[in-house]
Design an enzyme around this catalytic site. Structure first.
Site, mmCIF file in Angstrom:
data_model
loop_
_atom_site.group_PDB
_atom_site.id
_atom_site.type_symbol
_atom_site.label_atom_id
_atom_site.label_comp_id
_atom_site.label_asym_id
_atom_site.label_seq_id
_atom_site.Cartn_x
_atom_site.Cartn_y
_atom_site.Cartn_z
ATOM 1 N N HIS A 179 121.683 51.600 41.123
ATOM 2 C CA HIS A 179 122.570 51.221 42.274
ATOM 3 C C HIS A 179 123.185 52.404 43.146
ATOM 4 C CE1 HIS A 179 122.068 47.146 41.718
ATOM 5 N NE2 HIS A 179 122.597 46.971 40.621
ATOM 6 N N ASP A 224 120.186 42.838 32.075
ATOM 7 C CA ASP A 224 120.816 41.745 32.462
ATOM 8 C C ASP A 224 119.817 40.594 32.997
ATOM 9 O OD1 ASP A 224 119.942 43.185 34.710
ATOM 10 O OD2 ASP A 224 121.874 43.624 35.340
HETATM 11 O O1 YEM Z 1 129.432 41.578 43.914
HETATM 12 C C1 YEM Z 1 129.872 42.777 43.788
HETATM 13 C C2 YEM Z 1 130.597 43.340 44.947
HETATM 14 C C3 YEM Z 1 132.209 43.237 44.755
HETATM 15 N N1 YEM Z 1 132.473 42.468 45.844
HETATM 16 C C4 YEM Z 1 132.939 42.952 46.763
HETATM 17 C C5 YEM Z 1 130.913 42.577 46.135
HETATM 18 N N2 YEM Z 1 129.663 43.432 42.636
HETATM 19 C C6 YEM Z 1 128.774 43.101 41.539
HETATM 20 C C7 YEM Z 1 128.217 44.542 41.152
HETATM 21 C C8 YEM Z 1 127.441 44.020 40.068
HETATM 22 C C9 YEM Z 1 126.621 45.501 39.696
HETATM 23 C C10 YEM Z 1 125.499 45.052 38.449
HETATM 24 C C11 YEM Z 1 129.645 42.381 40.586
HETATM 25 N N3 YEM Z 1 130.831 42.987 40.141
HETATM 26 N N4 YEM Z 1 129.391 41.564 39.863
HETATM 27 C C12 YEM Z 1 130.241 41.063 39.049
HETATM 28 C C13 YEM Z 1 131.255 42.257 39.160
HETATM 29 C C14 YEM Z 1 132.632 42.262 38.362
HETATM 30 C C15 YEM Z 1 133.311 43.465 38.551
HETATM 31 C C16 YEM Z 1 134.322 43.869 37.758
HETATM 32 C C17 YEM Z 1 135.106 45.121 37.866
HETATM 33 C C18 YEM Z 1 136.308 44.958 37.144
HETATM 34 C C19 YEM Z 1 133.050 41.440 37.503
HETATM 35 O O2 YEM Z 1 132.222 40.342 37.076
HETATM 36 C C20 YEM Z 1 132.831 39.190 36.332
HETATM 37 N N5 YEM Z 1 134.244 41.561 36.933
HETATM 38 C C21 YEM Z 1 134.898 42.773 36.961
HETATM 39 C C22 YEM Z 1 136.137 42.907 36.099
HETATM 40 C C23 YEM Z 1 136.726 44.118 36.112
HETATM 41 ZN ZN ZN Z 2 121.495 44.560 36.999
#
Ligand code: YEM
Ligand code: ZN
Ligand code: CA
Length: 466
Positions: free
Chosen positions: A156, A279
């Site tokens: 990414h 994943d």
């Molecule tokens: O969907 C998003 C972005 C953040 N939003 C504003 C749109 N990001 C994805 C990125 C995936 C890359 C493989 C995302 N982030 N999916 C899940 C997360 C995520 C980030 C965290 C960062 C700090 C997450 O999902 C459970 N938990 C997190 C917990 C701590």
């Molecule tokens: Zn992925």
């Protein structure tokens, strides 16, 4: 008959029995990097995979290398100077008293929740990118048939922006290195997310064909529509396979094999890079597909059968025990051995209960991909590939000079000083015109912290109590 390696691995039978020489890049400190409490990305998973690989005695069947950290100049072959300067200089300490200018930079480079600043961030990026560049150099010199870097695959990352847990796009850097020697490179991405950073980097060239299989629709990063096929000379050289929840082994194989078969026949790549994001496996914390490890590895089996120089990279994968199983099994497929289903005892054995086996059954889950949808996708994409000229001829000048592979003495993996070997910081001038121009202090090892984090973050990935 099994060779005398404790009976853990057996030479394979059938077409997979054809041997391939394999080189594997592993940075012993990689598992110590820590994105922060509750963050889904856990570099520790790479150490867990390594533990299985070692305890299955796969080290006897491949060359193991510690990557040299990618130098700033290496990373700047794709990324902008200002972004790399920022990554190299930022630290949690600096941000403990943030200024207005810090806030501006964090916003500009998309560094924050998904892509936090953690201890040793740039060293982590250098190790990941160093492994993929090292893998490319190894293939360029024909020193191996297959080169593996499970710490790579961070698809990414953009030219001047972090995204989706990725900061430096080791894949783009590895492909740029491969292009010094190989006319056409095929990039295949089986991570559940769209391989947006790699697609974008090579969207306007026919020297790299990108193929991404991914969940599409209300899912990060939102790109990867089937109609996004490339631009200018790159028209039709980007392939997107948009899928829905619950994709299973049979359906995945029935799309993957015909599409990749046609790509191999028409495009005839000189090298292939497979991003093995885990994943897309059943039960992933962030993913929504339902692949088994064998189904996932079938993609590798198929590509390996073409005997074209092959780079294997990691990527996503947020249920750490599944990631470790998957990348260990795929290492075995690469070297051409079958592994016993009974896991060997290892440092992280308790993570693999209650089954303690290499293979576990996928979950029972509805597959929202209908046979009609899948047939339509397959036909549209096969049609797109047929529109391509066979093996586009690229003017190939004199062989560009490649990065030297230094002769090495045996060294202690833990005490070896960091030094960079492969770049003089200059792009070879013969080659520069041909290369596609892309648009546009470690934390200390603390296993108990990782274990606690596992238990806190995700019940399904928890470590059992003793
Ligand atoms: O969907 C998003 C972005 C953040 N939003 C504003 C749109 N990001 C994805 C990125 C995936 C890359 C493989 C995302 N982030 N999916 C899940 C997360 C995520 C980030 C965290 C960062 C700090 C997450 O999902 C459970 N938990 C997190 C917990 C701590
Ligand atoms: Zn992925
Ligand atoms: Ca993908």
């Amino acid at each position: 008959m099994a060779e005398s390696d404790g009976g853990a691995s057996l030479p394979s039978v059938g077409s997979d029995a054809v041997k391939r020489s394999v080189t594997y890049f592993y940075e012993p400190q990689i598992g110590d990097y820590y994105y922060g409490q509750g963050h889904p990305m856990k570099p520790h998973r790479i150490r867990m995979a390594h533990e299985l690989i070692i305890n299955y005695s796969l080290f006897r069947r491949m060359q193991i290398n510690r990557p040299y950290p990618a130098a700033v100049e290496d990373i700047c072959r794709f990324h902008s100077d200002d972004y790399v300067d920022f990554l190299a200089s930022v630290s949690p300490e600096i941000l403990s008293e943030p200024t207005h200018s810090h806030y501006r930079q964090l916003k500009r480079y998309n560094v924050g929740e998904d892509c936090p600043v953690f201890d040793g961030l740039f060293d982590f990026c250098q190790a990941s990118a160093g492994g993929s560049i090292g893998a490319a150099v190894t293939l360029n010199h024909s020193l191996a048939d297959i080169a593996i870097n499970w710490a790579g695959g961070l698809h990414h990352a953009k030219k001047a922006e972090a995204s989706g847990f990725c900061y430096v796009n080791d894949i783009v850097l590895g492909i740029l290195e491969l292009l010094k020697v190989h006319r056409r490179v095929l990039y295949v991405d089986i991570d559940v997310h769209h391989g947006d950073g790699v697609e974008e980097a090579f969207y306007t060239t026919d020297r790299v064909m990108t193929v991404s299989f991914h969940k599409f629709g209300n899912f990060f990063p939102g790109t990867g529509h089937i109609k996004d096929t490339g631009l200018g000379p790159g028209k039709n050289y980007a392939i997107n396979v948009p899928l829905d929840d619950g994709m299973d082994d049979v359906n995945f194989r029935d799309l993957f094999r015909p599409i990749i078969r046609k790509v191999m026949e028409v495009y005839q790549p000189d090298a292939v890079v497979l991003q093995c994001g885990a994943d897309s496996l059943s039960g992933d914390r962030l993913g929504c597909f339902n692949l088994s490890v064998k189904g996932h590895a079938d993609c590798l089996r198929f590509l390996r059968s073409y005997n074209v120089p092959l780079m294997l990279l990691g990527g996503g994968g947020y249920t750490v025990r599944s990631v470790a199983r998957c990348w260990c099994y795929e290492t075995a497929v690469a070297v051409g051995v079958e592994l016993s289903n009974k896991l060997p005892f290892n440092q992280y054995y308790e993570f693999f209960g209650p089954e303690y086996t290499l293979h576990v059954s996928p979950r029972s889950m509805a597959n929202l991909n209908t046979p009609q949808d899948l047939e339509l996708i397959r036909n549209l994409l096969l049609e797109q590939i047929s529109r391509l000229p066979h093996a586009p001829s690229i003017p190939f000048q004199t062989t560009p000079s490649t990065i030297e592979v230094p002769e090495e003495e045996e060294e202690d993996m833990d005490t070896r000083p960091k030094r960079r070997i492969w770049s003089s910081g200059e792009v070879d001038s013969d080659y520069e015109d041909e290369a596609p121009s892309p648009p546009n202090s470690h934390s200390t090892s603390n296993i108990s912290r990782h274990l606690a984090d596992e238990m806190e973050d995700d019940d399904s990935d928890a470590t059992p109590s003793p």
